[in-house]
Design a protein around this motif. Sequence first.
Motif, mmCIF file in Angstrom:
data_model
loop_
_atom_site.group_PDB
_atom_site.id
_atom_site.type_symbol
_atom_site.label_atom_id
_atom_site.label_comp_id
_atom_site.label_asym_id
_atom_site.label_seq_id
_atom_site.Cartn_x
_atom_site.Cartn_y
_atom_site.Cartn_z
ATOM 1 N N HIS A 1 0.818 -1.212 0.000
ATOM 2 C CA HIS A 1 0.000 0.000 0.000
ATOM 3 C C HIS A 1 0.853 1.264 0.000
ATOM 4 O O HIS A 1 0.416 2.316 -0.446
ATOM 5 N N GLY A 2 2.075 1.143 0.493
ATOM 6 C CA GLY A 2 2.944 2.322 0.543
ATOM 7 C C GLY A 2 3.695 2.565 -0.743
ATOM 8 O O GLY A 2 4.556 3.440 -0.817
ATOM 9 N N GLY A 3 3.408 1.789 -1.773
ATOM 10 C CA GLY A 3 4.098 1.973 -3.052
ATOM 11 C C GLY A 3 5.045 0.821 -3.339
ATOM 12 O O GLY A 3 5.439 0.087 -2.445
ATOM 13 N N TYR A 4 5.401 0.674 -4.608
ATOM 14 C CA TYR A 4 6.206 -0.465 -5.039
ATOM 15 C C TYR A 4 7.655 -0.112 -5.336
ATOM 16 O O TYR A 4 8.415 -0.971 -5.763
ATOM 17 N N GLN A 5 8.054 1.144 -5.148
ATOM 18 C CA GLN A 5 9.397 1.532 -5.548
ATOM 19 C C GLN A 5 10.444 0.671 -4.849
ATOM 20 O O GLN A 5 10.538 0.654 -3.628
ATOM 21 N N GLY A 6 11.196 -0.055 -5.643
ATOM 22 C CA GLY A 6 12.246 -0.906 -5.101
ATOM 23 C C GLY A 6 11.771 -2.269 -4.642
ATOM 24 O O GLY A 6 12.587 -3.156 -4.378
ATOM 25 N N PHE A 7 10.443 -2.480 -4.548
ATOM 26 C CA PHE A 7 9.953 -3.744 -3.988
ATOM 27 C C PHE A 7 10.181 -4.917 -4.938
ATOM 28 O O PHE A 7 10.310 -6.059 -4.499
ATOM 29 N N HIS A 8 10.221 -4.644 -6.263
ATOM 30 C CA HIS A 8 10.465 -5.734 -7.211
ATOM 31 C C HIS A 8 11.827 -6.375 -6.945
ATOM 32 O O HIS A 8 11.978 -7.586 -7.046
ATOM 33 N N ARG A 9 12.813 -5.528 -6.625
ATOM 34 C CA ARG A 9 14.140 -6.072 -6.289
ATOM 35 C C ARG A 9 14.072 -6.856 -4.980
ATOM 36 O O ARG A 9 14.654 -7.929 -4.845
ATOM 37 N N THR A 10 13.398 -6.265 -4.013
ATOM 38 C CA THR A 10 13.288 -6.915 -2.710
ATOM 39 C C THR A 10 12.620 -8.279 -2.842
ATOM 40 O O THR A 10 13.057 -9.258 -2.226
ATOM 41 N N LEU A 11 11.558 -8.349 -3.649
ATOM 42 C CA LEU A 11 10.855 -9.622 -3.812
ATOM 43 C C LEU A 11 11.758 -10.665 -4.458
ATOM 44 O O LEU A 11 11.716 -11.847 -4.097
ATOM 45 N N LYS A 12 12.591 -10.232 -5.396
ATOM 46 C CA LYS A 12 13.531 -11.172 -6.016
ATOM 47 C C LYS A 12 14.525 -11.687 -4.964
ATOM 48 O O LYS A 12 14.849 -12.886 -4.935
ATOM 49 N N ALA A 13 14.977 -10.785 -4.085
ATOM 50 C CA ALA A 13 15.891 -11.196 -3.014
ATOM 51 C C ALA A 13 15.196 -12.165 -2.053
ATOM 52 O O ALA A 13 15.813 -13.115 -1.561
ATOM 53 N N VAL A 14 13.914 -11.935 -1.783
ATOM 54 C CA VAL A 14 13.133 -12.854 -0.948
ATOM 55 C C VAL A 14 13.152 -14.254 -1.548
ATOM 56 O O VAL A 14 13.384 -15.251 -0.853
ATOM 57 N N CYS A 15 12.921 -14.325 -2.851
ATOM 58 C CA CYS A 15 12.871 -15.628 -3.531
ATOM 59 C C CYS A 15 14.245 -16.295 -3.573
ATOM 60 O O CYS A 15 14.362 -17.508 -3.373
ATOM 61 N N LEU A 16 15.281 -15.499 -3.818
ATOM 62 C CA LEU A 16 16.640 -16.050 -3.820
ATOM 63 C C LEU A 16 17.029 -16.587 -2.448
ATOM 64 O O LEU A 16 17.853 -17.487 -2.325
ATOM 65 N N ASN A 17 16.413 -16.022 -1.408
ATOM 66 C CA ASN A 17 16.766 -16.381 -0.033
ATOM 67 C C ASN A 17 15.733 -17.315 0.598
ATOM 68 O O ASN A 17 15.528 -17.301 1.806
ATOM 69 N N LYS A 18 15.053 -18.101 -0.234
ATOM 70 C CA LYS A 18 14.104 -19.124 0.226
ATOM 71 C C LYS A 18 12.956 -18.555 1.044
ATOM 72 O O LYS A 18 12.506 -19.141 2.029
ATOM 73 N N GLY A 19 12.482 -17.369 0.651
ATOM 74 C CA GLY A 19 11.288 -16.812 1.269
ATOM 75 C C GLY A 19 11.523 -15.868 2.420
ATOM 76 O O GLY A 19 10.561 -15.382 3.028
ATOM 77 N N VAL A 20 12.798 -15.575 2.723
ATOM 78 C CA VAL A 20 13.115 -14.705 3.866
ATOM 79 C C VAL A 20 14.083 -13.617 3.426
ATOM 80 O O VAL A 20 15.096 -13.905 2.778
ATOM 81 N N TYR A 21 13.788 -12.376 3.766
ATOM 82 C CA TYR A 21 14.697 -11.281 3.427
ATOM 83 C C TYR A 21 14.468 -10.125 4.402
ATOM 84 O O TYR A 21 13.328 -9.854 4.793
ATOM 85 N N VAL A 22 15.561 -9.484 4.786
ATOM 86 C CA VAL A 22 15.467 -8.325 5.670
ATOM 87 C C VAL A 22 15.860 -7.087 4.886
ATOM 88 O O VAL A 22 17.003 -6.939 4.464
ATOM 89 N N SER A 23 14.894 -6.221 4.674
ATOM 90 C CA SER A 23 15.081 -5.006 3.880
ATOM 91 C C SER A 23 15.139 -3.795 4.789
ATOM 92 O O SER A 23 14.393 -3.697 5.758
#
Length: 694
Positions: free
Chosen positions: A515-537
């Motif tokens: 809801h706060g916007g998607y800026q940068g979230f596409h990268r974060t989501l890719k990092a989540v997937c690379l890290n087996k579902g867990v990422y600290v942004s």
Amino acid sequence: GHADDLLGGAGWSKRLKRGQKPEDEEEEAMKDYKKMQNMLKDVLDQATQKLSQFLSQHNLPETRMRVEHLMNRLAGLKPDILLDPIYIGLFGSTGEGKSTLLNTIIGKTFFLPVSGNRCCTSCVVQVNTSHNRYLEAKIHLLTDEEWKDELKCLVALVEQDEDEDAESREAALKISTIYGEEACAKSYEELCRMKPIVHIPPTRCITLRGTHEQDLSERMRPYISIQSIRNNEEGTSRDDQSTYLWPLIKHVEVTVPALPLIPEGVVFVDIPGMGDFNRKRDAIWKENINKCSVIWVVKSIVRILGEGIHETLLKEGMKAFQSGMCRDISLVVTKSDQINLDEYRWETGRNDINEHDAILERNENVKRSKRETMKKTLEKVLPSDSYVLQKADLVYTVSAQEYNKGKILLKEETEIPKLREYIQTFYTAQKRNKLMDYVSEALVIFSLLQSLRSNQDSQYQDAKEHLEDLSTRAMDALEEKIEACFVPIEQSLSEGVDEAKNSYKKIINKILQRHGGYQGFHRTLKAVCLNKGVYVSRVFHRIDINDCLAWPIYEKIDMSFGDVLRIQMGTCSRLKVCLDTFKNDMQKQLKEAMMTYVVADREDKLISRRCACQFTFQQTEKFILQKRDEIYQSLTVSIQNDLLQCYEDAAKQRGIGAFKRMKDILSDGIKAKTETGMFERAQEKMRKHLQNLK
């Protein structure tokens, strides 16, 4: 019972004298415990010598085997049980004042680097004491494999076809710090072949030593402090940065000479609030939370009323109640001297109130408000009469600055002395329990040795057979009671699975729809997937898809799980009650059985049997504690394993529309896995763990 007699009898427990301070009483108690430990060590040494002499004079195989077994148990007793560490975790986001608070508690104002105008602690920092005169810091680095695991995420965050944001710039800074300015344009495979521009010690550990606090503090700062793109813009030169290994830091151990204000054996752990996207650092983050006996959730007063992050931290801390060694938890509100007096006067309509009174009044209001919030959270996993819910100091409002400078508040009003007093009291109670276990185990061994003298007595052999028959029947009855203990968890598991199946769409949509916007979230989501579902942004905080999907189940089982396996102060689990009842019944039956037989040294044999029974149950409780985390985490681990292929497929997406495809793969994959029994498999995984425990 014997351990209680020894510790509670005359000479080992002194009553508080008139006019004596509580901290002086705790100090005297610890002196007594140390005397007792030293006395026991002497007795054990003498016993070992006599047993060695006995073995040299006797050749009966069965007797020698038993004596050697008991000798090994004597040798296995820890010589310095009172030095076992007690971990106190300061758990909070960067910039909340954890390092400043810790510096003040240990009486070293500017030892651990503090943030000033920038965020500071970037990794887990452990502070303990030793008898050395020098100070030491050991900086542990990621292994090559662990760094390359993180590098995949960093490369994904700085892909050239994407717009820049704060998170991608920070990822770029990490890569360029290790490989140089041109490295950000390289692929992951190319970076793996490149030689770092910084010197990485082969041991993957850097040891700093010194005798002056300020000197060691300055040398530690580059390793402990978060470096950001903003810091780089403030003028840090490339030459200076080439010596920095901060992207590779795994955790830091700091050792200082013995502290007069803190008991020996207390270890403080400064724990960053949201974990880390590097899998190894994140694992260390979880391990440190779980090993802490006490957790202080730290939040500054200027942020606590307007943000919910401390509630997220409290939720993480609560997991340690269920699966870790945590026995007590509190909210510590820092910087409590900071107040806008004019604003406070306007809000309260009290124009005549002075700054001192306004601070104390505001702090009491914060305590009252946050105490209620904490109680509501804790009541989900603890019974209403538990110590943690009833204790007076569930929330502290502290001011390190005022403690050190004292311009407005008295030292007592800063509540730093109250935290120190709590540490001393908790420490003494825990050490007393440790010493009781130590004494109990020693008594078991001595009693067994005593009973060896006449074990061949025919009357005693008849008694042993009778006792073994009693034990077999009692164990059958215990098995039924233990099965009944676990029934509420089984019921809650089933309810939780139903809830998880009904709510998974809402949960994953909340994660994917920002809801706060998607800026940068596409990268974060890719990092989540690379890290087996867990990422600290740094921007989006901690994202753990596996844990979020399992959360409806945890909410259902938390109370029943705690009821069965709880260890918190002032509470008693159903399983412990069940075991204690069985133990007491067995000891009663032992006494009655032994009284019906005329045997030599009957009292010695009875004591031996009772002590052995007590020791067995102590070992059982330790085993339960060791397995508890594995059982509790099994739900999340099972869900993560089920979704690995989804994460891999989503992480491979590139080019135009990759973000939407990633979201679709995750949403569709989680739906498909749910429909084919993902939550039921997690349920079965936990059931198997529980069955193995039984």
